[in-house]
Design an enzyme around this catalytic site. Structure first.
Site, PDB file in Angstrom:
ATOM      1  N   ALA A 124     -12.322  -3.538   5.953  1.00  0.00           N
ATOM      2  CA  ALA A 124     -11.927  -4.570   6.001  1.00  0.00           C
ATOM      3  C   ALA A 124     -11.071  -5.154   4.812  1.00  0.00           C
ATOM      4  O   ALA A 124     -11.235  -4.655   3.604  1.00  0.00           O
ATOM      5  CB  ALA A 124     -13.043  -6.080   5.446  1.00  0.00           C
ATOM      6  N   SER A 132       0.550  -5.684   5.594  1.00  0.00           N
ATOM      7  CA  SER A 132       1.476  -4.451   4.461  1.00  0.00           C
ATOM      8  C   SER A 132       1.169  -4.175   3.229  1.00  0.00           C
ATOM      9  O   SER A 132       0.955  -3.530   2.595  1.00  0.00           O
ATOM     10  CB  SER A 132       2.312  -4.254   5.431  1.00  0.00           C
ATOM     11  OG  SER A 132       2.787  -3.772   6.529  1.00  0.00           O
ATOM     12  N   TRP A 156      -8.548  -9.316  11.706  1.00  0.00           N
ATOM     13  CA  TRP A 156      -8.093  -8.128  12.474  1.00  0.00           C
ATOM     14  C   TRP A 156      -8.765  -6.693  12.836  1.00  0.00           C
ATOM     15  O   TRP A 156      -8.603  -5.443  12.675  1.00  0.00           O
ATOM     16  CB  TRP A 156      -6.488  -7.463  12.643  1.00  0.00           C
ATOM     17  CG  TRP A 156      -5.175  -8.323  12.833  1.00  0.00           C
ATOM     18  CD1 TRP A 156      -5.737  -9.209  13.939  1.00  0.00           C
ATOM     19  CD2 TRP A 156      -4.369  -8.854  11.398  1.00  0.00           C
ATOM     20  NE1 TRP A 156      -4.217 -10.591  13.336  1.00  0.00           N
ATOM     21  CE2 TRP A 156      -3.708  -9.788  12.444  1.00  0.00           C
ATOM     22  CE3 TRP A 156      -4.546  -8.411  10.037  1.00  0.00           C
ATOM     23  CZ2 TRP A 156      -2.722 -10.845  11.528  1.00  0.00           C
ATOM     24  CZ3 TRP A 156      -3.404  -9.705   9.445  1.00  0.00           C
ATOM     25  CH2 TRP A 156      -2.223 -10.875  10.106  1.00  0.00           C
ATOM     26  N   GLY A 242      -7.738   8.819   7.164  1.00  0.00           N
ATOM     27  CA  GLY A 242      -7.300   7.179   8.197  1.00  0.00           C
ATOM     28  C   GLY A 242      -5.850   7.824   9.543  1.00  0.00           C
ATOM     29  O   GLY A 242      -6.523   7.826  10.601  1.00  0.00           O
ATOM     30  N   GLN A 279      15.728  16.171  39.486  1.00  0.00           N
ATOM     31  CA  GLN A 279      15.792  16.699  37.975  1.00  0.00           C
ATOM     32  C   GLN A 279      15.730  15.196  36.682  1.00  0.00           C
ATOM     33  O   GLN A 279      15.245  15.572  35.912  1.00  0.00           O
ATOM     34  CB  GLN A 279      17.548  17.317  37.637  1.00  0.00           C
ATOM     35  CG  GLN A 279      17.737  17.655  36.145  1.00  0.00           C
ATOM     36  CD  GLN A 279      18.564  18.607  36.146  1.00  0.00           C
ATOM     37  OE1 GLN A 279      20.240  17.574  35.663  1.00  0.00           O
ATOM     38  NE2 GLN A 279      18.760  19.836  36.291  1.00  0.00           N
ATOM     39  N   GLU A 363      -3.426   0.434  10.520  1.00  0.00           N
ATOM     40  CA  GLU A 363      -3.070   1.680   9.658  1.00  0.00           C
ATOM     41  C   GLU A 363      -1.687   1.914   9.385  1.00  0.00           C
ATOM     42  O   GLU A 363      -1.487   3.252   8.703  1.00  0.00           O
ATOM     43  CB  GLU A 363      -4.229   2.922   9.330  1.00  0.00           C
ATOM     44  CG  GLU A 363      -5.955   2.233  10.352  1.00  0.00           C
ATOM     45  CD  GLU A 363      -6.499   3.497  10.871  1.00  0.00           C
ATOM     46  OE1 GLU A 363      -6.173   4.692   9.617  1.00  0.00           O
ATOM     47  OE2 GLU A 363      -7.804   2.953  10.650  1.00  0.00           O
ATOM     48  N   SER A 366       4.920   1.461  11.051  1.00  0.00           N
ATOM     49  CA  SER A 366       5.453   2.748  11.622  1.00  0.00           C
ATOM     50  C   SER A 366       6.520   2.891   9.558  1.00  0.00           C
ATOM     51  O   SER A 366       6.958   3.201   9.496  1.00  0.00           O
ATOM     52  CB  SER A 366       6.213   3.125  12.561  1.00  0.00           C
ATOM     53  OG  SER A 366       5.401   2.940  13.786  1.00  0.00           O
TER      54      SER A 366
HETATM   55  N1  CAA Z   1      -1.599   7.490  -1.188  1.00  0.00           N
HETATM   56  C1  CAA Z   1      -3.192   7.427  -2.997  1.00  0.00           C
HETATM   57  N2  CAA Z   1      -3.098   6.506  -3.533  1.00  0.00           N
HETATM   58  C2  CAA Z   1      -1.798   6.335  -3.298  1.00  0.00           C
HETATM   59  C3  CAA Z   1      -0.674   5.996  -1.363  1.00  0.00           C
HETATM   60  C4  CAA Z   1      -1.101   6.680  -0.644  1.00  0.00           C
HETATM   61  N3  CAA Z   1      -0.475   7.468   0.128  1.00  0.00           N
HETATM   62  N4  CAA Z   1       0.114   4.709  -2.207  1.00  0.00           N
HETATM   63  C5  CAA Z   1       0.219   5.123  -3.081  1.00  0.00           C
HETATM   64  N5  CAA Z   1      -0.987   4.874  -3.968  1.00  0.00           N
HETATM   65  C6  CAA Z   1      -1.591   4.594  -5.007  1.00  0.00           C
HETATM   66  C7  CAA Z   1      -0.718   4.975  -5.985  1.00  0.00           C
HETATM   67  O1  CAA Z   1      -0.390   6.222  -6.421  1.00  0.00           O
HETATM   68  C8  CAA Z   1      -0.792   3.579  -7.223  1.00  0.00           C
HETATM   69  O2  CAA Z   1      -1.895   3.911  -7.886  1.00  0.00           O
HETATM   70  P1  CAA Z   1      -1.891   4.400  -9.296  1.00  0.00           P
HETATM   71  O3  CAA Z   1      -1.477   2.963 -10.536  1.00  0.00           O
HETATM   72  O4  CAA Z   1      -3.163   4.766 -10.258  1.00  0.00           O
HETATM   73  O5  CAA Z   1      -1.241   5.470  -9.719  1.00  0.00           O
HETATM   74  C9  CAA Z   1      -1.372   2.651  -6.713  1.00  0.00           C
HETATM   75  O6  CAA Z   1      -1.394   2.948  -5.006  1.00  0.00           O
HETATM   76  C10 CAA Z   1      -0.619   1.626  -6.260  1.00  0.00           C
HETATM   77  O7  CAA Z   1       0.692   1.782  -5.619  1.00  0.00           O
HETATM   78  P2  CAA Z   1       1.837   1.552  -4.750  1.00  0.00           P
HETATM   79  O8  CAA Z   1       2.856   0.673  -6.452  1.00  0.00           O
HETATM   80  O9  CAA Z   1       3.224   2.261  -4.723  1.00  0.00           O
HETATM   81  O10 CAA Z   1       1.697   0.207  -4.628  1.00  0.00           O
HETATM   82  P3  CAA Z   1       2.407  -1.213  -3.378  1.00  0.00           P
HETATM   83  O11 CAA Z   1       2.032  -1.911  -3.990  1.00  0.00           O
HETATM   84  O12 CAA Z   1       4.286  -0.708  -3.794  1.00  0.00           O
HETATM   85  O13 CAA Z   1       1.930  -0.141  -2.417  1.00  0.00           O
HETATM   86  C11 CAA Z   1       1.887   0.892  -0.092  1.00  0.00           C
HETATM   87  C12 CAA Z   1       1.925   0.659  -1.511  1.00  0.00           C
HETATM   88  C13 CAA Z   1       1.998   2.184   0.926  1.00  0.00           C
HETATM   89  C14 CAA Z   1       2.836  -0.079   0.452  1.00  0.00           C
HETATM   90  C15 CAA Z   1       0.245  -0.284   0.587  1.00  0.00           C
HETATM   91  O14 CAA Z   1       0.635  -0.957   0.136  1.00  0.00           O
HETATM   92  C16 CAA Z   1      -0.043   0.804   1.730  1.00  0.00           C
HETATM   93  O15 CAA Z   1      -0.411   1.553   2.530  1.00  0.00           O
HETATM   94  N6  CAA Z   1      -0.184  -0.627   3.119  1.00  0.00           N
HETATM   95  C17 CAA Z   1      -0.586  -0.698   4.335  1.00  0.00           C
HETATM   96  C18 CAA Z   1      -1.733  -0.864   5.037  1.00  0.00           C
HETATM   97  C19 CAA Z   1      -2.313  -0.843   5.317  1.00  0.00           C
HETATM   98  O16 CAA Z   1      -2.648   0.442   5.697  1.00  0.00           O
HETATM   99  N7  CAA Z   1      -3.116  -1.370   6.177  1.00  0.00           N
HETATM  100  C20 CAA Z   1      -3.672  -1.615   7.217  1.00  0.00           C
HETATM  101  C21 CAA Z   1      -5.382  -2.094   7.216  1.00  0.00           C
HETATM  102  S1  CAA Z   1      -6.245  -1.292   7.368  1.00  0.00           S
HETATM  103  C22 CAA Z   1      -6.031  -1.016   9.317  1.00  0.00           C
HETATM  104  O17 CAA Z   1      -5.843  -0.705  10.262  1.00  0.00           O
HETATM  105  C23 CAA Z   1      -7.678  -0.565   9.844  1.00  0.00           C
HETATM  106  C24 CAA Z   1      -8.167  -0.889  11.057  1.00  0.00           C
HETATM  107  O18 CAA Z   1      -9.146  -1.801  11.793  1.00  0.00           O
HETATM  108  C25 CAA Z   1      -8.025   0.335  12.742  1.00  0.00           C
END
Ligand code: CAA
Length: 379
Positions: A124, A132, A156, A242, A279, A363, A366
């Site tokens: 969650a 996002s 969701w 994931g 084709q 997750e 795009s």
């Molecule tokens: N892998 C590892 N660490 C990461 C990372 C990654 N892909 N992306 C960011 N981080 C870390 C950074 O290194 C940073 O850590 P430190 O401060 O320790 O250095 C920290 O996270 C913050 O990073 P950012 O300043 O880059 O953060 P941001 O606010 O700019 O956001 C983002 C980054 C990539 C946009 C992130 O917010 C993101 O991935 N958003 C999407 C969220 C998501 O995927 N939601 C899906 C919900 S889950 C779901 O859908 C499940 C389901 O039920 C199917």
């Protein structure tokens, strides 16, 4: 580079294929229509080891590699993308996160029943106003000494109504921004924890998507995962893995639609010949086969890198970005090849087309995958 699958991987692929044909295909149209969760089937998937595939057998898992996981996910998603997302969330978000980051006590208590499929879990993170932009968590967990007081709403949430254990991400110190976020293990049934409305969705209708409401839920301190302030990094690390699961789900949706379209094109006649001999149709199938193969390679690459202990943020995001686009393109063309038949439920491809869309959204959309990839290549 070895493109051959091992005997064990081929066996897992075959077992998942047989299971999908024998246990998931019957009733898949009705479950989609009625939004019915595949309860019995998920139970059997647990017994087969499909819900904790990569977890160490010491904690109830099947101890397999990530390529086997991609193979099994593809076979399950070909037939029932709803069952596939239950499997993906339990394996990649819940079990993988606990195995890598939870304490020994947490692993024994929570990971073991989850990995062995006795219960399922949910992850969650998303909220009504934080999808996002995952750092903007509004759910709070106030430190009260030996427990946290959890308040807020999650949206969701896959497996929301059926899970026994939930990994909940919440803000403990807003001033610290993402460093003030923590992840907690929350049990279903705890006082103040209410399962909200079930979503009426376009696709993956057999999966169970709910909002969750936390109203002064007491979470024992020992249920926090990792050190104080580790929750956001935990969520990011878990989501990297994931994305391999969802990429494989998308791959399965695409290859399921392709196989149906190929079979149809070989039997359906128009203008005195099977339509594959036209084709216009043959080229569509050629594009599908090429793109699916490329998507599969990206999934395998990310899986191999994961098993090698490499950073998979880029390869996982590439696999998800590309496979989900292939899922959309392939399913739309599969409906087109089926003509009028493609537009009715009986032929499965319209369901696969509806199921495909979510793989470009959950997750990480795009657009988020492109942020992750572009940041990685700019480093
Ligand atoms: N892998 C590892 N660490 C990461 C990372 C990654 N892909 N992306 C960011 N981080 C870390 C950074 O290194 C940073 O850590 P430190 O401060 O320790 O250095 C920290 O996270 C913050 O990073 P950012 O300043 O880059 O953060 P941001 O606010 O700019 O956001 C983002 C980054 C990539 C946009 C992130 O917010 C993101 O991935 N958003 C999407 C969220 C998501 O995927 N939601 C899906 C919900 S889950 C779901 O859908 C499940 C389901 O039920 C199917």
């Amino acid at each position: 580079m070895d493109f051959n699958l091992s005997e064990e991987q081929l066996m897992i692929q075959q077992a998942a294929r047989d299971f999908a044909q024998n246990e998931l295909l019957p009733g898949v149209i009705e479950r989609d229509r009625d939004q019915k969760f595949p309860t019995e089937q998920v139970k059997k998937m647990g017994e087969m080891g499909l819900l904790g595939m990569m977890v160490d057998p010491q904690y109830g898992g099947a101890g397999m590699d990530s390529v086997s996981y991609v193979l099994a996910m593809e076979e399950i998603a070909k037939v029932d993308a709803s069952a596939a997302v239950v499997m993906s969330v339990n394996n990649s978000l819940v079990c993988a996160g606990l195995e890598k980051f939870a304490s020994e006590e947490q692993k024994v208590k929570y990971l073991t029943p989850l990995a062995s499929g006795q219960v399922i879990g949910a992850f969650a993170l998303s909220e009504p106003e934080a999808g996002s932009d995952a750092t903007s968590q509004k759910t709070t967990a106030e430190d009260k000494g030996d427990y946290y007081l959890l308040n807020g709403i999650k949206n969701w949430i896959t497996n929301g109504g059926t899970a026994s254990y939930y990994i909940v991400i919440a803000q403990t110190d807003p001033e610290k921004k993402h460093k003030g976020i923590n992840a907690f293990i929350v049990e279903r049934g705890w006082e103040g924890f209410e399962i909200g409305l079930k979503e009426d969705k376009l696709g993956i209708r057999g999966s169970d998507t709910h909002s969750l409401i936390f109203n002064n839920v007491k979470v024992p301190k020992e249920n926090r995962i990792g050190a104080d302030g580790f929750g956001f990094n935990f969520a990011m690390a878990v989501l990297n893995g994931g994305r391999i699961g969802i990429a494989s789900q998308a791959l399965g949706i695409a290859s399921g639609a392709y196989e149906l379209a190929l079979k149809y094109a070989k039997t359906r006649k128009a203008f005195k010949t099977e339509i594959i001999n036209h084709q216009a149709i043959a080229f569509k199938l050629a594009d599908m086969a090429t793109q699916i193969t490329a998507a599969r390679m990206l999934c395998f690459k990310a899986a191999c890198e994961k098993d090698a202990g490499k950073d998979i943020s880029e390869s996982g995001a590439m696999a998800k970005l590309y496979s989900s686009q292939v899922a959309m393109d392939t399913t739309i063309e599969a409906v087109q090849i089926h003509g009028g038949y493609g537009y009715v439920k009986e032929y499965h491809v319209e369901r696969l087309m509806r199921d495909a869309k979510i793989t470009q959204i959950y997750e990480g959309t795009s657009e988020i995958q492109k942020i992750v990839i572009s940041r990685s290549i700019a480093k």
